[in-house]
Write a protein that holds these residues in place. Structure first.
Motif, PDB file in Angstrom:
ATOM      1  N   LEU A   7      24.182  39.789  23.566  1.00  0.00           N
ATOM      2  CA  LEU A   7      25.236  39.042  22.949  1.00  0.00           C
ATOM      3  C   LEU A   7      25.644  37.806  23.662  1.00  0.00           C
ATOM      4  CD1 LEU A   7      27.336  42.444  22.699  1.00  0.00           C
ATOM      5  CD2 LEU A   7      26.069  41.208  20.944  1.00  0.00           C
ATOM      6  N   PRO A  11      33.412  38.654  26.092  1.00  0.00           N
ATOM      7  CA  PRO A  11      33.734  40.106  25.343  1.00  0.00           C
ATOM      8  C   PRO A  11      35.164  40.048  24.883  1.00  0.00           C
ATOM      9  CG  PRO A  11      32.686  40.276  27.546  1.00  0.00           C
ATOM     10  CD  PRO A  11      33.026  38.894  27.364  1.00  0.00           C
ATOM     11  N   HIS A  13      37.658  42.044  25.401  1.00  0.00           N
ATOM     12  CA  HIS A  13      38.565  42.285  26.380  1.00  0.00           C
ATOM     13  C   HIS A  13      38.886  41.346  27.415  1.00  0.00           C
ATOM     14  CE1 HIS A  13      35.133  43.371  28.771  1.00  0.00           C
ATOM     15  NE2 HIS A  13      35.796  43.164  29.768  1.00  0.00           N
ATOM     16  N   GLU A  14      38.040  40.385  27.511  1.00  0.00           N
ATOM     17  CA  GLU A  14      38.220  39.146  28.306  1.00  0.00           C
ATOM     18  C   GLU A  14      39.099  38.181  27.476  1.00  0.00           C
ATOM     19  OE1 GLU A  14      34.641  37.570  29.779  1.00  0.00           O
ATOM     20  OE2 GLU A  14      34.444  39.138  31.207  1.00  0.00           O
TER      21      GLU A  14
END
Length: 161
Positions: A7, A11, A13-14
């Motif tokens: 990927l 991400p 969540h960041e």
């Protein structure tokens, strides 16, 4: 060189964490900006009062030089001592009713002979009466026990910051 597998990018969540941190920073800065705007309004009010007091002193000096009484100054319109009347005024007379004037406006009520200011921001303004209409009120008063001369005195005690 072999192509990268997997990927790419941040991400989820960041990204969410960045949005939350940015929101907190913007919220804190907005609150600070509002406080600074209120403090600048307080400074502008104090500057206008100093200008009115300077004009009153000039008028007192003129009257003393011409032999006129200072007692006639008691209860007169302090806005008359400014070089230019504030918005909403025409030669010291209200163009509209006090209720229709927006916040941040100066006006003179001739019946009780008082000068009134309606603040735009009043989060740090403390008044003795608890009411929805926050108004700061001053009047030209005669000399009293504490004062030696005719002066513009706050009728409504207040603490701003």
């Amino acid at each position: 060189m072999a192509p990268r597998k997997g990927l790419f990018g941040f991400p989820l969540h960041e990204i969410a964490l960045c949005v939350v941190v940015a929101g907190i920073v913007i919220g804190v800065l907005a609150e600070r900006l509002d406080t600074l705007l209120e403090f600048s309004e307080k400074s502008a009010v104090e500057t206008q009062l100093m200008n009115m007091r300077s004009g009153l002193r000039l008028e007192k000096a003129r009257r003393i030089a011409t032999g006129q009484s200072l007692q006639n100054l008691v209860g007169c319109n302090p806005l008359d001592f400014l070089a230019q009347h504030p918005a909403g005024q025409n030669n010291g007379k209200l163009i509209a009713s006090p209720e229709s004037l927006k916040s941040g406006a100066w006006f003179y009520e001739s019946k009780p002979s008082v000068l009134v200011y309606r603040p735009t921001r009043s989060r740090h303004l403390k008044l003795p009466q608890a009411g929805a209409d926050k108004r700061l009120v001053w009047k030209i008063m005669p000399p009293s026990a504490g004062a030696k001369d005719v002066d513009i005195v706050a009728i409504t005690p207040y603490q701003w910051f």
